[in-house]
Motif scaffolding. Structure first.
Motif, PDB file in Angstrom:
ATOM      1  N   LYS A  50      38.521 -19.837 -44.334  1.00  0.00           N
ATOM      2  CA  LYS A  50      38.326 -18.713 -43.148  1.00  0.00           C
ATOM      3  C   LYS A  50      37.732 -19.339 -42.054  1.00  0.00           C
ATOM      4  O   LYS A  50      36.253 -20.024 -42.398  1.00  0.00           O
ATOM      5  N   LYS A  51      38.164 -19.274 -41.406  1.00  0.00           N
ATOM      6  CA  LYS A  51      37.422 -20.041 -40.098  1.00  0.00           C
ATOM      7  C   LYS A  51      38.237 -18.651 -39.162  1.00  0.00           C
ATOM      8  O   LYS A  51      39.875 -18.352 -39.123  1.00  0.00           O
ATOM      9  N   VAL A  52      37.309 -18.480 -37.706  1.00  0.00           N
ATOM     10  CA  VAL A  52      37.519 -17.096 -36.717  1.00  0.00           C
ATOM     11  C   VAL A  52      37.654 -18.327 -36.250  1.00  0.00           C
ATOM     12  O   VAL A  52      37.091 -18.840 -35.260  1.00  0.00           O
ATOM     13  N   ILE A  53      39.227 -17.380 -35.315  1.00  0.00           N
ATOM     14  CA  ILE A  53      39.242 -17.879 -33.806  1.00  0.00           C
ATOM     15  C   ILE A  53      39.461 -16.851 -33.088  1.00  0.00           C
ATOM     16  O   ILE A  53      41.196 -16.544 -32.923  1.00  0.00           O
ATOM     17  N   ASN A  54      39.099 -16.931 -31.759  1.00  0.00           N
ATOM     18  CA  ASN A  54      38.998 -15.643 -30.989  1.00  0.00           C
ATOM     19  C   ASN A  54      39.744 -14.709 -31.888  1.00  0.00           C
ATOM     20  O   ASN A  54      40.424 -13.603 -31.484  1.00  0.00           O
ATOM     21  N   LEU A  58      41.579 -16.811 -39.657  1.00  0.00           N
ATOM     22  CA  LEU A  58      42.635 -17.917 -40.656  1.00  0.00           C
ATOM     23  C   LEU A  58      41.948 -18.608 -41.513  1.00  0.00           C
ATOM     24  O   LEU A  58      40.633 -18.880 -41.476  1.00  0.00           O
ATOM     25  N   TYR A  59      43.390 -18.725 -43.002  1.00  0.00           N
ATOM     26  CA  TYR A  59      42.787 -18.749 -44.220  1.00  0.00           C
ATOM     27  C   TYR A  59      43.266 -19.868 -44.583  1.00  0.00           C
ATOM     28  O   TYR A  59      45.021 -19.812 -44.554  1.00  0.00           O
ATOM     29  N   THR A  60      43.029 -21.244 -45.023  1.00  0.00           N
ATOM     30  CA  THR A  60      43.149 -21.682 -45.483  1.00  0.00           C
ATOM     31  C   THR A  60      43.218 -22.735 -46.748  1.00  0.00           C
ATOM     32  O   THR A  60      41.954 -21.899 -47.619  1.00  0.00           O
ATOM     33  N   LYS A  77      47.209 -18.949 -43.251  1.00  0.00           N
ATOM     34  CA  LYS A  77      47.410 -18.186 -42.980  1.00  0.00           C
ATOM     35  C   LYS A  77      46.854 -17.110 -42.500  1.00  0.00           C
ATOM     36  O   LYS A  77      45.727 -17.949 -42.207  1.00  0.00           O
ATOM     37  N   THR A  78      46.726 -15.673 -42.188  1.00  0.00           N
ATOM     38  CA  THR A  78      46.437 -15.057 -41.995  1.00  0.00           C
ATOM     39  C   THR A  78      46.025 -13.973 -42.446  1.00  0.00           C
ATOM     40  O   THR A  78      44.808 -13.605 -42.291  1.00  0.00           O
ATOM     41  N   SER A  79      45.919 -14.181 -43.388  1.00  0.00           N
ATOM     42  CA  SER A  79      45.691 -13.046 -44.626  1.00  0.00           C
ATOM     43  C   SER A  79      44.975 -14.326 -45.743  1.00  0.00           C
ATOM     44  O   SER A  79      46.392 -15.427 -46.404  1.00  0.00           O
ATOM     45  N   LYS A  80      44.420 -13.194 -46.496  1.00  0.00           N
ATOM     46  CA  LYS A  80      44.368 -14.590 -47.336  1.00  0.00           C
ATOM     47  C   LYS A  80      44.243 -13.958 -48.850  1.00  0.00           C
ATOM     48  O   LYS A  80      45.013 -12.125 -48.904  1.00  0.00           O
TER      49      LYS A  80
END
Length: 119
Positions: A50-54, A58-60, A77-80
């Motif tokens: 998970k990465k938080v941007i603004n 975002l989940y990779t 994607k924006t959801s995991k």
């Protein structure tokens, strides 16, 4: 010391050693540290990051081939959840191709992909 009724105890109980199966979560650990990977076909490790941007998350998800030291099926994607892993897996299969017998996919989270044998 005997005069004051003190007792000295220098004895230590020996540690009990047992030969137990090394487990991660509820599953037996298939790949030990510094393991010989020759007995496995293709060995993949999968993880979600998970990465938080603004203020948006975002989940990779990607599959790392341990033998080739290469990432396959990288999806963001924006959801995991299961859909993220399934899409990443399908992309990884398209990029990688056919699995060798006795291949392993390992996940560190103890969920449905931990571990899978591909025969």
């Amino acid at each position: 010391m005997i005069f004051w009724n003190f007792k000295v105890n220098n004895y230590k109980n020996p540690k009990k050693t047992t030969n137990h199966i090394e487990k991660v979560g509820k599953y037996e650990r298939l790949i030990k540290t510094n393991a010989d990977l020759k007995k496995f076909g293709d060995v993949f490790s999968v993880d979600i990051t998970k990465k938080v941007i603004n203020k948006s998350r975002l989940y990779t998800c990607g599959f790392y081939n341990i033998k080739q030291k290469k990432i396959y099926g990288l999806i963001t994607k924006t959801s995991k959840g299961r859909s993220l892993v399934v899409e990443s897996f399908l992309k990884m299969v398209d990029e990688f191709g056919v699995f060798k017998p006795n291949s392993v996919i390992h996940s560190d989270n103890g969920q449905s992909l931990n571990p899978i044998h591909i025969d």
